[in-house]
Design a protein around this motif. Structure first.
Motif, mmCIF file in Angstrom:
data_model
loop_
_atom_site.group_PDB
_atom_site.id
_atom_site.type_symbol
_atom_site.label_atom_id
_atom_site.label_comp_id
_atom_site.label_asym_id
_atom_site.label_seq_id
_atom_site.Cartn_x
_atom_site.Cartn_y
_atom_site.Cartn_z
ATOM 1 N N HIS A 245 85.596 -34.283 79.264
ATOM 2 C CA HIS A 245 85.403 -33.488 80.390
ATOM 3 C C HIS A 245 85.742 -31.918 80.196
ATOM 4 C CE1 HIS A 245 85.565 -37.069 83.644
ATOM 5 N NE2 HIS A 245 84.513 -36.998 82.710
ATOM 6 N N ILE A 248 82.824 -30.279 78.217
ATOM 7 C CA ILE A 248 81.596 -30.242 79.240
ATOM 8 C C ILE A 248 81.968 -28.651 79.941
ATOM 9 C CG2 ILE A 248 80.433 -30.659 81.405
ATOM 10 C CD1 ILE A 248 80.563 -33.732 80.425
ATOM 11 N N GLU A 249 83.279 -28.500 80.256
ATOM 12 C CA GLU A 249 83.547 -27.065 81.071
ATOM 13 C C GLU A 249 83.530 -26.166 80.001
ATOM 14 O OE1 GLU A 249 87.172 -25.399 83.816
ATOM 15 O OE2 GLU A 249 87.128 -27.647 83.054
ATOM 16 N N SER A 268 76.631 -30.977 93.702
ATOM 17 C CA SER A 268 77.119 -32.196 93.108
ATOM 18 C C SER A 268 77.303 -33.514 93.859
ATOM 19 C CB SER A 268 78.448 -31.988 92.242
ATOM 20 O OG SER A 268 79.435 -31.771 93.094
ATOM 21 N N ILE A 312 77.984 -37.850 83.774
ATOM 22 C CA ILE A 312 79.345 -37.203 83.035
ATOM 23 C C ILE A 312 79.263 -35.901 83.641
ATOM 24 C CG2 ILE A 312 80.355 -36.449 81.106
ATOM 25 C CD1 ILE A 312 79.287 -38.784 79.480
ATOM 26 N N GLU A 315 80.551 -35.708 87.530
ATOM 27 C CA GLU A 315 81.931 -36.142 87.315
ATOM 28 C C GLU A 315 82.818 -34.935 87.107
ATOM 29 O OE1 GLU A 315 83.017 -39.158 84.473
ATOM 30 O OE2 GLU A 315 81.570 -40.743 85.577
ATOM 31 N N VAL A 316 82.453 -34.149 86.231
ATOM 32 C CA VAL A 316 83.017 -32.907 85.753
ATOM 33 C C VAL A 316 82.829 -31.931 87.233
ATOM 34 C CG1 VAL A 316 83.620 -30.924 84.466
ATOM 35 C CG2 VAL A 316 82.926 -33.131 83.212
ATOM 36 N N LEU A 319 85.290 -32.981 89.655
ATOM 37 C CA LEU A 319 86.459 -32.767 89.572
ATOM 38 C C LEU A 319 86.770 -31.339 89.747
ATOM 39 C CD1 LEU A 319 89.195 -33.922 88.373
ATOM 40 C CD2 LEU A 319 88.290 -33.095 86.034
ATOM 41 N N GLU A 320 85.984 -30.457 89.398
ATOM 42 C CA GLU A 320 85.988 -28.905 89.724
ATOM 43 C C GLU A 320 86.133 -28.748 91.289
ATOM 44 O OE1 GLU A 320 85.931 -25.902 87.461
ATOM 45 O OE2 GLU A 320 86.832 -27.798 86.339
#
Length: 829
Positions: A245, A248-249, A268, A312, A315-316, A319-320
């Motif tokens: 994760h 990816i960021e 998202s 994926i 998901e990130v 989360l952001e």
């Protein structure tokens, strides 16, 4: 300085030689994928990040002579939307089958056999592959029967490819089925040699230590390997201290401008988005210039101009989103809700507004009972009621003044869900708002009228009292209501109008007069809702009194009235009366004609209350003719799904099913619950049946005095209104009670019972002269009758409005069940 510039130049040259937009598939995986055309079904099961979608898309790029149709399911879709998209895809392959599947609606207990049969007979004339991506979003609706239809489909050209993160229990048999190609994460996992080959193809030669690190870090997943390649192309080193994760960021999100990054976070909430959405969420036409198709893990479909997040990456981004301020989060969700509302996706708009507790916005969108249908399918019953209470009760003191029509619809929904306390409270709050003159003057008469209409259900099944409320509503609304829709099942899914509206002992004649007086006014006010109910009520009463000829004549009139305004639930109730008339007559032709009406209705209707009505009718008839099925389990399943108004009928069926098995203890345990519901709904018919069943249960337990007491009570409830049919329907179990107790049964009751018993024997003999015929499904039996006359397959297909492939499939099943090999042998049975 010169040395530094030279290093930078070398670094840029090295970056230029590294290719990140490459695909690599192991020899094992490629060999497995080459087998896809040899199997009717392929299942690829692996967690997010293994590259399922990428490898299958790449594989199909080499197909020049095959039609590949890709369906990506989304957790944002309602189940109905997902099913409709699948049906729409199928229509382009086989228009007839796709249309009929769409009409049947989502797979359920009631239509699964018909859906499986339709899928088994899909016509596909050229190699065609249907890919289900993100299949886990809709998997629960695909039963073993549906999978078997795909596996043994008549067309050798149709192939189904399923990409899923997990396989549910219902589908687990596919993993070891000989006709299914199953690929797991094992085939998708990169081994050491694959990692070496992948990076070599990209232009990177790995050292042993780098290889060991990448293998440990990635555990063979392509997603982290790809992200490491991206990082290496920019920094000439691998990133060893971060989870996927965080990578990816670092590798993707940090390379974007702040505005673009925020835009992706906002989007998202959608699995897939369009250029139009980009502009809408950005607030500027400039967003159309963003080159989002170049972003890793964000697939772009040029043909449909849509972007799809890799799970994926999504998901990130989510989360952001969680790290944003509460104000910023609310703004994004609000935008999403407004987008859904602007595109008429009202159910999703409502659910988004609920996320930020903007219940006034939710209430402003509730303008039809259809909304509740769309949302209730997403929840369990308990969760749905919690949701309904939250939006209705959170700010009810203020909101009821602003959105009175929404509250009227919500109140009626609470009533249908058996939540009488909430229903009554909302009605009281609406009265208070009207008295306070807090509702807009322009709409006050309409609100008063609609409230009077739904309040008529506060005295449910007291027909005369309901009629007074409805007369008031009619006057206030000038004869036009919008609260109740004609499509709402008038019977609430109960196939017996008498079960619903016989509310007092000795008052059935009054009930008929009240129904005849009140229904025409009600039906005209609600665009034909309930048309024919009074006629069908009279027909069913005649049937219960053993006046089968009168019942038949009234039914034909009632059917004509119900069909004139598409009152399907009442049409089914009328067919049910006719089917029981057929038992009195012992008429095989009449019985089978009614069965065909039910079969046609099941194929063309998707409203679950009406489908449950068909199940209840079929179970009743099977129990009367004692066809050997697992009635107990089937009835319990349908009771779990239906409304209280129809559960009374379901309880009666369950009790007979238990008694036929000698389970008298279970019937006695069921008695209190069933009688409690009957008391709450004033259902005298349910009381007759269950008091009668208790007499039989007590006799089976050798408690003769109590059996006599219950039978006497049953007569006390039924005979003042000349209700005889319950005794006739259970005469096979009841006769011993009357013989053992010595209780005198009136002659006219005995005469009806004997006539009914004779009809049952005659009908059973003609329907099931060969005991093996009991094993045939209704559709197989229709084919059997014509095939036994040695008609050609084409003629059978034309007569039954099915394809010749369907006829062939049915015949194969019929021959197997009856132990024959030809139509000639069927004829001689």
């Amino acid at each position: 300085m010169a040395h530094s510039r030279q290093n930078n130049v070398r670094s840029l040259k090295k970056q230029a030689t590294i290719k990140t937009n490459i695909h690599y598939f192991s020899t094992t995986l490629k060999e497995a994928m080459y087998n896809i055309p040899m199997f009717p079904v392929t299942v690829v099961e692996a967690a997010s990040g293994y590259g399922k979608t990428t490898c299958i898309r790449y594989f199909f790029k080499s197909f020049n002579d095959a039609d590949v149709r890709w369906i990506s399911f989304s957790e944002n879709d309602t189940a109905i939307q997902a099913w409709e998209r699948w049906c729409h895809t199928l229509k382009r392959i086989d228009a007839d089958t796709g249309t009929r599947l769409s009409a049947l609606g989502l797979p359920s207990l009631y239509n699964i056999d018909e859906i499986s049969q339709l899928l088994c007979e899909i016509r596909c004339e050229e190699p065609t592959y249907i890919v289900f991506d993100n299949f886990q979003c809709i998997q629960k609706y695909f039963t073993k029967g549906i999978w078997e239809a795909f596996l043994f489909n008549n067309s050798e050209y149709l192939h189904i490819v399923v990409l899923t993160q997990i396989i549910h229990r219902e589908s687990e048999f596919l993993t070891h089925c000989a006709k299914c190609l199953y690929l797991s994460s094992e085939e998708l996992t990169f081994k050491k040699t694959d990692i070496v080959a992948y990076f070599k193809k990209a232009g990177v030669i790995l050292t042993n230590s780098q290889l060991d690190f990448l293998l440990t870090y990635s555990e063979g997943w392509i997603a982290p390997l790809y992200l490491q390649l991206l990082h290496y192309s920019k920094h000439q080193e691998f990133q060893s201290t971060v989870a996927i994760h965080a990578m990816i960021e670092n590798v993707i999100l940090d390379t974007l401008e702040k505005r673009q990054r925020q835009l992706l976070i906002a989007l998202s909430f959608f699995d897939t988005f369009t250029q139009e959405q980009l502009i809408y969420f950005d607030g500027s036409i400039e967003a159309s210039n963003y080159r989002f198709e170049k972003i890793p893990l964000l697939a772009y479909n040029d043909k449909e101009a849509t972007y799809t997040f890799h799970s994926i990456l999504r998901e990130v981004l989510q989360l952001e989103f969680s790290k944003l301020s509460k104000t910023h989060q609310t703004q994004i969700v609000l935008q999403s809700a407004q987008w859904y509302a602007s595109t008429q996706n009202i159910a999703n708009a409502i659910l988004m507004y609920c996320k930020i507790e903007q219940y006034n916005k939710v209430l402003s969108l509730i303008d039809s009972s259809l909304i509740f249908d769309n949302i209730s399918l997403r929840y369990s019953k308990e969760s749905y009621l919690l949701w309904l209470r939250k939006i209705a009760l959170t700010h009810i003191e203020e909101s009821v003044y602003l959105y009175p029509l929404a509250y009227i619809l919500i109140a009626f929904e609470f009533f249908t869900q058996n939540c009488y306390e909430e229903y009554g409270m909302i009605c009281q709050m609406l009265h208070a708002a009207i008295e306070d003159e807090g509702i807009e003057r322009d709409s006050i008469e309409k609100i008063k009228g609609e409230l009077a209409l739904i309040e008529s259900f506060s005295v449910f099944n007291h027909i005369a009292k309901m009629g007074l409320y409805q007369q008031k509503a009619y006057n206030l609304l000038q004869g036009k209501s919008s609260a109740i829709l004609p499509r709402d099942p008038w019977t609430f899914g109960n196939p017996s109008v008498v079960s619903l509206y016989w509310s007092a002992v000795g008052k059935l004649e009054e009930h008929m007069e009240d129904m005849g007086r009140c229904m025409p006014l009600y039906s005209s006010m609600v665009k034909g809702h309930g048309m024919g109910a009074d006629t069908i009520f009279r027909a069913e009463i005649a049937l219960f009194r053993g006046e089968e000829h009168l019942a038949e004549n009234l039914c034909y009139k009632g059917i004509s009235q119900a069909r004139s305004t598409n009152q399907e639930s009442l049409y089914l109730a009328a067919v049910f009366v006719l089917q029981r008339v057929a038992i009195f007559y012992g008429s095989k032709h009449m019985y089978e004609l009614c069965q065909s009406y039910l079969y046609d209705s099941e194929k063309t209707r998707a409203i679950h209350y009406e489908l449950s009505e068909i199940v209840l009718i079929n179970e009743h008839m099977h129990l009367q003719l004692q066809v050997q099925f697992d009635h107990e389990e089937a009835i319990k399943k349908v009771i779990d799904k239906i409304l209280p108004m129809s559960s009374t009928f379901g309880f009666c069926l369950l009790a007979r099913a238990l008694l036929l098995q000698g389970k008298h203890v279970e019937v006695q345990m069921l008695f209190e619950e069933a009688m409690g519901v009957a008391e709450a709904l004033n259902s005298q018919l349910t009381k007759v049946y269950f008091t009668l069943y208790m007499a039989i249960a007590k006799m089976q337990a050798n408690q003769i005095e109590m059996a006599q007491e219950y039978l006497s009570k049953a007569f006390d409830i039924a005979l003042p209104d000349k209700i005889i049919l319950p005794f006739a329907e259970n005469y096979d179990l009841l006769k011993k009670v009357s013989n053992e107790t010595g209780l005198e049964v009136p002659l006219y009751v005995t005469q009806v019972c004997n006539r009914y018993k004779k009809g049952v024997q005659l009908l059973s003999k003609s329907l099931y002269s060969n005991e093996a015929l009991i094993e045939l499904t209704p559709s197989e039996y229709e084919v059997y009758k014509l095939a036994a006359l040695q008609k050609k397959n084409k003629d059978i297909a034309n007569t039954l409005f099915v394809s010749e492939n369907t006829v062939k499939t049915h015949l194969a099943h019929i021959y197997s069940k009856l132990g024959v090999n030809s139509k000639k042998e069927l004829h001689s049975l």
